[in-house]
Write an enzyme that holds these catalytic residues in place. Structure first.
Site, PDB file in Angstrom:
ATOM      1  N   HIS A 152      40.573  28.062  69.893  1.00  0.00           N
ATOM      2  CA  HIS A 152      39.374  27.320  69.482  1.00  0.00           C
ATOM      3  C   HIS A 152      38.136  27.884  70.187  1.00  0.00           C
ATOM      4  CE1 HIS A 152      42.481  23.902  69.156  1.00  0.00           C
ATOM      5  NE2 HIS A 152      42.078  24.093  67.925  1.00  0.00           N
ATOM      6  N   HIS A 178      42.063  24.874  72.936  1.00  0.00           N
ATOM      7  CA  HIS A 178      42.652  25.987  73.694  1.00  0.00           C
ATOM      8  C   HIS A 178      41.807  27.240  73.448  1.00  0.00           C
ATOM      9  CE1 HIS A 178      44.219  27.261  69.825  1.00  0.00           C
ATOM     10  NE2 HIS A 178      44.809  26.084  69.676  1.00  0.00           N
TER      11      HIS A 178
HETATM   12  P1  AMP Z   1      43.175  23.054  64.654  1.00  0.00           P
HETATM   13  O1  AMP Z   1      42.576  22.287  65.779  1.00  0.00           O
HETATM   14  O2  AMP Z   1      44.596  23.447  64.898  1.00  0.00           O
HETATM   15  O3  AMP Z   1      42.964  22.379  63.319  1.00  0.00           O
HETATM   16  O4  AMP Z   1      42.388  24.427  64.576  1.00  0.00           O
HETATM   17  C1  AMP Z   1      40.992  24.466  64.445  1.00  0.00           C
HETATM   18  C2  AMP Z   1      40.576  25.870  64.123  1.00  0.00           C
HETATM   19  O5  AMP Z   1      40.998  26.746  65.173  1.00  0.00           O
HETATM   20  C3  AMP Z   1      41.214  26.401  62.822  1.00  0.00           C
HETATM   21  O6  AMP Z   1      40.262  27.169  62.115  1.00  0.00           O
HETATM   22  C4  AMP Z   1      42.348  27.260  63.348  1.00  0.00           C
HETATM   23  O7  AMP Z   1      42.721  28.302  62.453  1.00  0.00           O
HETATM   24  C5  AMP Z   1      41.719  27.829  64.614  1.00  0.00           C
HETATM   25  N1  AMP Z   1      42.766  28.283  65.532  1.00  0.00           N
HETATM   26  C6  AMP Z   1      43.860  27.605  65.936  1.00  0.00           C
HETATM   27  N2  AMP Z   1      44.623  28.365  66.745  1.00  0.00           N
HETATM   28  C7  AMP Z   1      44.011  29.552  66.848  1.00  0.00           C
HETATM   29  C8  AMP Z   1      44.301  30.777  67.536  1.00  0.00           C
HETATM   30  N3  AMP Z   1      45.398  30.919  68.265  1.00  0.00           N
HETATM   31  N4  AMP Z   1      43.423  31.804  67.421  1.00  0.00           N
HETATM   32  C9  AMP Z   1      42.297  31.680  66.666  1.00  0.00           C
HETATM   33  N5  AMP Z   1      41.966  30.559  65.987  1.00  0.00           N
HETATM   34  C10 AMP Z   1      42.812  29.501  66.074  1.00  0.00           C
END
Ligand code: AMP
Length: 272
Positions: free
Chosen positions: A33, A30
């Protein structure tokens, strides 16, 4: 963009390049990311994105089997964003049997999200240690949204003298204020309204602080009042070493909230 599944292939390609940015994800990509990806593309010669739903960071009763997957969309987005390498390994190629493991420090990883998810951060650190060793990035990009995660990763990198900058990126939000998350697809109208209250209570808290209210207890009480109808796991104010603070210091603190919505744990925070 090349898509790689084999860790050794990734290792051999990465060995040849010195300016590498790395964005680890679990996919269902999203705008949150994408903001990390853009930051990496801007500041490194090549950008590697991993999509790996890491089994070791899920507890038994969690949504590992149902975690949102959008592989084709993810590939399209990464191509569009000019990612150089997309790494999509299978779990068997990442984990062997009877392996040594790195362990997160219990004082900082069995609190907050780790309180209800003991060993979650062990899983996170283990997979990142492997991915960091495969890629050897100069810069790795993480969201402030997962505050405890990024602070623990930063600590691991420093503790093990790893030559990687952990870049902490701002939380990207929906227009209604909710922090973007792959798990937001589980939300219906009612739970969306609840999550809006969570983010709004954080914005309000920040506004109170900027007006001069610095006592943590008062700030926490105001937040708890705003979200009292919800199943709240915690509201805490900590510093970047995870110490609880009686008084807020600007540029030093994070307000964190965790609530349960339909058995899913939602977290949000604001860095003061
Ligand atoms: P995930 O796929 O949920 O493991 O997230 C991958 C990376 O994206 C991690 O470093 C999260 O902290 C970051 N992330 C997830 N959601 C957001 C967001 N809304 N804004 C910024 N970074 C995000």
């Amino acid at each position: 963009m090349i898509i790689i599944k084999n860790p050794i292939e990734l290792f051999n390609i990465c060995k040849k390049e010195n300016s590498k940015g790395f964005v680890p994800t679990m996919g269902a990509i999203h705008k949150g990311h994408i903001s990390l990806i853009k930051e990496s593309i801007q500041n490194n010669k090549i950008t590697i994105v991993s999509i790996f739903i890491n089994p070791t960071q899920f507890l038994e009763n969690e949504d590992f089997g149902q975690y949102p997957q959008k592989k084709d969309d993810d590939i399209d987005i990464c191509k569009k964003e000019n990612v150089d390498i997309l790494f999509m390994p299978l779990a068997d190629s990442i984990y062997g049997i009877n392996e040594p493991k790195v362990q997160a420090n219990s004082i900082t990883s069995y609190i907050l999200d780790g309180f209800k998810r003991p060993s979650h951060f062990d899983g996170v650190l283990n997979v990142l240690l492997k991915l960091f060793n495969l890629i050897k990035p100069q810069n790795a990009y993480f969201g402030k949204k997962d505050a405890q995660q990024v602070l623990l990763v930063d600590k691991m990198v420093k503790s093990f003298f790893m030559d990687i900058n952990i870049i902490k990126c701002e939380t990207i939000r929906e227009d209604n204020g909710i922090a973007m998350s792959s798990r937001n697809i589980y939300l219906d109208d009612i739970s969306t309204k609840d999550l809006i209250k969570v983010s709004q209570s954080l914005f309000d808290a920040k506004a109170f602080i900027l007006k001069g209210e610095l006592k943590s207890e008062n700030i926490i009480n105001i937040i708890k009042e705003n979200i009292k109808s919800m199943d709240v796991n915690y509201v805490h104010i900590i510093d970047k070493a995870f110490k609880k603070c009686n008084y807020v210091r600007i540029s030093n603190n994070i307000i964190l909230i965790s609530v349960n919505i339909k058995k899913i744990n939602y977290i949000d925070n604001i860095w003061i």
